[in-house]
Design a protein around this motif. Structure first.
Motif, short mmCIF file in Angstrom:
data_model
loop_
_atom_site.label_atom_id
_atom_site.label_comp_id
_atom_site.label_asym_id
_atom_site.label_seq_id
_atom_site.Cartn_x
_atom_site.Cartn_y
_atom_site.Cartn_z
N VAL A 1 0.85 -1.19 0.00
CA VAL A 1 0.00 0.00 0.00
C VAL A 1 0.88 1.23 0.00
CG1 VAL A 1 -1.95 -1.09 1.16
CG2 VAL A 1 -0.16 -0.01 2.53
N ALA A 2 0.42 2.26 -0.68
CA ALA A 2 1.08 3.56 -0.67
C ALA A 2 0.12 4.53 -0.01
CB ALA A 2 1.43 4.00 -2.09
N GLY A 17 -3.42 0.71 -3.14
CA GLY A 17 -2.63 -0.49 -2.90
C GLY A 17 -2.69 -1.40 -4.12
N GLY A 18 -1.84 -2.40 -4.15
CA GLY A 18 -1.84 -3.34 -5.26
C GLY A 18 -0.82 -4.43 -5.03
N TYR A 70 4.23 0.70 -6.52
CA TYR A 70 4.74 -0.48 -5.82
C TYR A 70 6.06 -0.18 -5.12
CZ TYR A 70 1.42 -3.17 -8.72
OH TYR A 70 0.30 -3.66 -9.33
N ALA A 71 6.95 0.53 -5.82
CA ALA A 71 8.28 0.80 -5.27
C ALA A 71 8.22 1.73 -4.06
CB ALA A 71 9.17 1.41 -6.36
N HIS A 72 7.20 2.58 -3.98
CA HIS A 72 7.06 3.49 -2.85
C HIS A 72 6.18 2.91 -1.75
CE1 HIS A 72 8.63 6.47 -5.72
NE2 HIS A 72 8.84 7.25 -4.68
N GLY A 73 5.67 1.71 -1.96
CA GLY A 73 4.71 1.14 -1.01
C GLY A 73 5.35 0.37 0.13
N VAL A 121 14.26 -0.83 -2.24
CA VAL A 121 14.08 -1.14 -3.66
C VAL A 121 14.26 0.13 -4.45
CG1 VAL A 121 11.59 -0.80 -3.46
CG2 VAL A 121 12.49 -2.13 -5.36
N SER A 122 14.74 0.03 -5.67
CA SER A 122 14.98 1.20 -6.49
C SER A 122 13.67 1.95 -6.74
CB SER A 122 15.59 0.80 -7.82
OG SER A 122 15.72 1.94 -8.67
#
Length: 253
Positions: free
Chosen positions: A98-99, A105-106, A151-154, A195-196
């Motif tokens: 989730v962000a 979310g996803g 996704y990367a920021h979640g 994560v990048s």
């Protein structure tokens, strides 16, 4: 595509004339007819095959044998997938995040470790969000970059701690009003590994073509797009942009 399906079963069009789209029942029935038409046009078949390829790719990444009876066409697709992704180590598969900053979310397909040249040619060594696409990627670059950026920021989130049937509107409404102590709510979150947030990877595996192509996704552009979408949603909900013009009263002469 809906019209293609309706042409294969003309009774669908006749049925629509009997329904009132302004009522809840009529709208629901029209939605069902639309889904029926889309299925007749073959869209769901493509979607189901895409889901099937996702499942097979997960077995490949786990080092598991493919199911008995896997078709030659699917075997060729998986061979192409394996060859294209040989430079990655799969760290995690299908995890929900989730962000909170965006209120979304996803579930991402892969968390990948990669060591090698980056998109700028300089060495890269770290974790990347990866997403498998089995349909066309010709026009969806910004959308995909935005998806991976979210996704990367979640943060990883265990939604099973607070279960609800999203299809049950009454249960969902009650669930939303149920207070949860902060100390309990926080237990659903798990800090994601570093994560990048600059780059992700799109793994394009068009179904039945025995080819797999990798694309770098610029998550900086994707994140800017995600923030813009959030702001647009906020502005769309803003009220009071218009006020009735009141003419001043004219004096009586």
């Amino acid at each position: 595509m809906t019209l293609v399906g309706a042409s294969r079963e003309p009774a669908l069009l006749a049925r629509t004339k009997e329904l009132n789209p302004d009522t809840r029942e009529g709208k629901a029935a029209l939605d069902e007819l639309t889904e029926r038409a889309v299925t007749l046009a073959g869209a769901n078949k493509k979607r189901e095959h895409g889901t099937h390829l996702h499942t097979l790719s997960e077995a490949v990444d786990r080092g598991e044998p493919l199911p008995l009876g896997t078709s030659d066409r699917d075997l060729a697709d998986m061979a192409a997938y394996k060859l294209a992704t040989v430079g990655f180590d799969s760290v995690a598969i299908e995890q929900f995040v989730v962000a909170d900053e965006l209120g979304v979310g996803g579930t991402f397909d892969r968390l990948l470790h990669y060591s090698g040249p980056g998109p700028d040619g300089r060495p890269f060594d770290g974790l990347l969000i990866g997403d498998l696409k089995t349909g066309s990627v010709q026009y969806g670059g910004l959308k995909m970059a935005s998806q991976l950026a979210v996704y990367a920021h979640g943060q990883r989130y265990d939604h099973t701690r607070f279960p609800v049937d999203g299809r049950d509107k009454k249960a969902l409404a009650a669930w939303r009003k149920t207070p949860v102590p902060a100390e309990e709510a926080v237990t659903a979150y798990t800090e994601a590994p570093e994560v990048s947030q600059d780059w992700g990877v799109i793994i394009h595996l068009p179904a039945g073509e025995a080819t797999c192509t990798l694309y770098w996704a610029d998550l900086r552009i994707g994140w800017a797009a995600a923030l813009l979408a959030r702001d647009i949603r906020h502005m769309r909900s803003t009220r009071g942009a218009l006020a009735k013009f009141e003419s001043p009263a004219r004096p009586i002469v």
